[in-house]
Write a protein that holds these residues in place. Structure first.
Motif, PDB file in Angstrom:
ATOM      1  N   UNK A  56      95.640  -7.288 -34.370  1.00  0.00           N
ATOM      2  CA  UNK A  56      94.391  -7.686 -33.899  1.00  0.00           C
ATOM      3  C   UNK A  56      94.147  -8.890 -33.069  1.00  0.00           C
ATOM      4  N   UNK A  57      93.293  -8.791 -31.913  1.00  0.00           N
ATOM      5  CA  UNK A  57      93.190 -10.044 -31.041  1.00  0.00           C
ATOM      6  C   UNK A  57      94.419 -10.444 -30.648  1.00  0.00           C
ATOM      7  N   UNK A 101      99.874  -2.041 -25.549  1.00  0.00           N
ATOM      8  CA  UNK A 101      98.576  -2.736 -25.778  1.00  0.00           C
ATOM      9  C   UNK A 101      97.249  -1.999 -25.372  1.00  0.00           C
ATOM     10  N   UNK A 102      96.210  -2.395 -26.054  1.00  0.00           N
ATOM     11  CA  UNK A 102      94.966  -1.658 -25.960  1.00  0.00           C
ATOM     12  C   UNK A 102      93.847  -2.512 -25.942  1.00  0.00           C
ATOM     13  N   UNK A 103      92.841  -2.473 -24.871  1.00  0.00           N
ATOM     14  CA  UNK A 103      91.610  -2.819 -25.126  1.00  0.00           C
ATOM     15  C   UNK A 103      90.707  -2.367 -26.201  1.00  0.00           C
ATOM     16  N   UNK A 108      85.202  -2.234 -34.325  1.00  0.00           N
ATOM     17  CA  UNK A 108      85.260  -0.636 -34.410  1.00  0.00           C
ATOM     18  C   UNK A 108      86.609  -0.279 -33.797  1.00  0.00           C
ATOM     19  N   UNK A 109      87.338  -0.384 -34.616  1.00  0.00           N
ATOM     20  CA  UNK A 109      88.940   0.092 -34.177  1.00  0.00           C
ATOM     21  C   UNK A 109      88.857   1.815 -34.039  1.00  0.00           C
ATOM     22  N   UNK A 110      89.427   2.118 -32.915  1.00  0.00           N
ATOM     23  CA  UNK A 110      89.687   3.471 -32.620  1.00  0.00           C
ATOM     24  C   UNK A 110      91.058   4.050 -33.274  1.00  0.00           C
ATOM     25  N   UNK A 134      85.144  -7.301 -38.916  1.00  0.00           N
ATOM     26  CA  UNK A 134      86.350  -7.083 -38.437  1.00  0.00           C
ATOM     27  C   UNK A 134      87.416  -6.950 -39.439  1.00  0.00           C
ATOM     28  N   UNK A 135      87.518  -7.886 -40.414  1.00  0.00           N
ATOM     29  CA  UNK A 135      88.415  -7.704 -41.545  1.00  0.00           C
ATOM     30  C   UNK A 135      88.370  -6.553 -42.477  1.00  0.00           C
ATOM     31  N   UNK A 136      87.150  -5.932 -42.601  1.00  0.00           N
ATOM     32  CA  UNK A 136      87.229  -4.640 -43.168  1.00  0.00           C
ATOM     33  C   UNK A 136      87.794  -3.464 -42.352  1.00  0.00           C
TER      34      UNK A 136
END
Length: 211
Positions: A56-57, A101-103, A108-110, A134-136
């Motif tokens: 992430x990030x 890689x993905x934007x 809200x992860x897809x 984000x952590x959850x």
């Protein structure tokens, strides 16, 4: 968008982030080198084999590609970032046979629940709006038996820690207390929670129970 987030979305920073910006700042903040952090990330996430890894990030992919090199078989690593300049640099500089890689928005992860065997976020939760959300999300997409690892800011329980909170707040950087993420991980049912503090940074990892 605050100053810190504007900086991370600047094309000029993306060009120098991996070679100069991050190594220098993280060494000052933690006394640790990027090489040490990368090796410890592989250990903390217990990587090896055909695992699916989410970073992430990911910025310009400097950790994502390194993590992918610990995998084999059908294993792969996906880096997600909101910054288009960072992702463009990731594709240019850190492509590989087991990395993509993905934007996307960390809040809200897809991805479906339990998609990944390992999920990480190194040096970015203090920039993300709603970092606990984000952590959850990271925990949600982590498969049972999988490992999660983060590196983020740390506020000591003393005047220097309070000063870091104030200074960080002025630029848009959140400075987290020692219990924020261990408590969140425990609340979400994670086990094997390990926290290590190096100066102004904390390294926290945990396991999602298999059952």
């Amino acid at each position: 968008m605050n100053l810190a987030r504007k900086t991370m979305n600047a094309p000029a920073l993306a060009a120098v982030y991996e070679r100069a910006w991050r190594p220098a700042l993280f060494y000052l903040a933690s006394g640790r080198t990027t090489a040490s952090d990368r090796r410890d990330a592989v250990t903390a996430l217990r990587l090896g084999g055909a695992q699916k890894v989410l970073d992430i990030a990911c910025g310009p992919g400097n950790f994502t590609r390194y993590l992918s090199e610990a995998l084999s078989g059908e294993g792969y690593a996906i880096g997600v970032d909101y910054s288009e300049p960072m992702l463009a640099r990731a594709v240019a500089d850190n492509a590989g046979p087991r990395v993509g890689y993905l934007r996307g928005d960390a809040r809200r992860l897809p991805f479906a629940d339990g998609t990944f065997d390992a999920v990480c976020c190194f040096g970015a939760l203090y920039l993300i709006p709603d970092p606990l959300v984000a952590a959850r999300e990271m925990i949600r997409v982590l498969a049972p038996g999988g490992r999660i690892a983060i590196t983020t800011s740390h506020r000591a329980a003393n005047p220097i820690g309070e000063m870091s909170r104030v200074v960080g707040g002025l630029s848009g950087l959140r400075v987290f207390g020692a219990r924020t993420f261990p408590a969140l991980f425990a609340e979400e049912g994670l086990v094997e929670i390990d926290q290590r503090v190096h100066r102004l940074l904390q390294y926290v990892s945990a396991t999602k129970p298999a059952h």
